[in-house]
Design a protein around this motif. Structure first.
Motif, PDB file in Angstrom:
ATOM      1  N   LEU A   1       0.833  -1.206   0.000  1.00 30.79           N
ATOM      2  CA  LEU A   1       0.000   0.000   0.000  1.00 30.79           C
ATOM      3  C   LEU A   1       0.864   1.251   0.000  1.00 30.79           C
ATOM      4  CD1 LEU A   1      -2.823  -0.955   2.551  1.00 30.79           C
ATOM      5  CD2 LEU A   1      -2.927  -1.045   0.048  1.00 30.79           C
ATOM      6  N   GLU A   2       1.921   1.250   0.795  1.00 29.64           N
ATOM      7  CA  GLU A   2       2.816   2.408   0.865  1.00 29.64           C
ATOM      8  C   GLU A   2       3.496   2.655  -0.481  1.00 29.64           C
ATOM      9  OE1 GLU A   2       4.783   5.722   1.790  1.00 29.64           O
ATOM     10  OE2 GLU A   2       3.193   4.822   2.984  1.00 29.64           O
ATOM     11  N   ALA A   3       3.967   1.600  -1.136  1.00 30.86           N
ATOM     12  CA  ALA A   3       4.630   1.763  -2.434  1.00 30.86           C
ATOM     13  C   ALA A   3       3.676   2.338  -3.469  1.00 30.86           C
ATOM     14  CB  ALA A   3       5.195   0.414  -2.902  1.00 30.86           C
ATOM     15  N   GLU A   4       2.438   1.832  -3.506  1.00 30.17           N
ATOM     16  CA  GLU A   4       1.459   2.344  -4.474  1.00 30.17           C
ATOM     17  C   GLU A   4       1.046   3.766  -4.119  1.00 30.17           C
ATOM     18  OE1 GLU A   4      -1.091   2.022  -7.917  1.00 30.17           O
ATOM     19  OE2 GLU A   4       0.862   1.293  -7.269  1.00 30.17           O
ATOM     20  N   CYS A   5       0.927   4.057  -2.853  1.00 32.91           N
ATOM     21  CA  CYS A   5       0.592   5.402  -2.404  1.00 32.91           C
ATOM     22  C   CYS A   5       1.658   6.394  -2.874  1.00 32.91           C
ATOM     23  CB  CYS A   5       0.457   5.422  -0.887  1.00 32.91           C
ATOM     24  SG  CYS A   5      -0.044   7.007  -0.209  1.00 32.91           S
ATOM     25  N   ALA A   6       2.916   6.048  -2.687  1.00 31.84           N
ATOM     26  CA  ALA A   6       4.013   6.923  -3.107  1.00 31.84           C
ATOM     27  C   ALA A   6       3.994   7.136  -4.624  1.00 31.84           C
ATOM     28  CB  ALA A   6       5.351   6.342  -2.665  1.00 31.84           C
ATOM     29  N   ARG A   7       3.728   6.085  -5.394  1.00 32.00           N
ATOM     30  CA  ARG A   7       3.655   6.204  -6.860  1.00 32.00           C
ATOM     31  C   ARG A   7       2.542   7.161  -7.258  1.00 32.00           C
ATOM     32  NH1 ARG A   7       1.187   4.267 -11.507  1.00 32.00           N
ATOM     33  NH2 ARG A   7      -0.444   3.153 -10.384  1.00 32.00           N
TER      34      ARG A   7
END
Length: 144
Positions: free
Chosen positions: A103-109
């Motif tokens: 979730l954090e990786a997609e949020c940052a993207r």
């Protein structure tokens, strides 16, 4: 028994092209080609009267499986919470720290594309963790 219908999801917005670009990047969708005789949508818009520019846009799943998204310009701004929203399935099948990392990786993207991070809802007895977000015009969506 009724036949299955295709669905299109429509967004009211101030800048259809901007919102369509965000969602096409967010979902891996593609924008339609500009009208015949124009190399870009910007060139097409430049050929039209100012009040007829950027009145609509769309994007679609390149595989043809997901719904088409349609964006239409409206004069009023967003004033309340969406009654319907999209969920981007970023952590399907993952739990715990592995899900939070996805979730954090997609949020940052998506933040790099102009999205705004909302509340992180942590897992409880019934639901896995999900991240609330807003697109470039403030429409709510979730990463789950």
């Amino acid at each position: 028994m009724a036949s299955v219908k295709q669905v299109q999801i429509t967004f009211d917005c101030a800048s259809p092209r901007r919102v369509a670009r965000f969602w096409s990047e967010a979902l891996g969708y593609v924008l339609p080609d500009p009208p015949e005789g124009f190399a870009t949508w910007e060139a097409y818009d430049a050929s039209r009267p100012a009040e007829e520019r950027d009145t609509w846009s769309a994007c679609g799943d390149p595989t043809g499986v997901g719904p088409r998204l349609y964006f239409q310009r409206v004069p009023e701004g967003k004033v309340a919470k969406n009654r319907v929203h999209l969920d981007i399935r970023a952590g399907t099948g993952l739990v715990g720290e592995e899900r939070l990392a996805a979730l954090e990786a997609e949020c940052a993207r998506l933040e790099a594309l102009g999205a705004v991070r909302g509340t992180l809802l942590l897992a409880d007895e019934e639901n896995e963790s999900c991240q609330n977000m807003r697109d470039v015009e403030g429409n709510e969506f979730c990463l789950d």
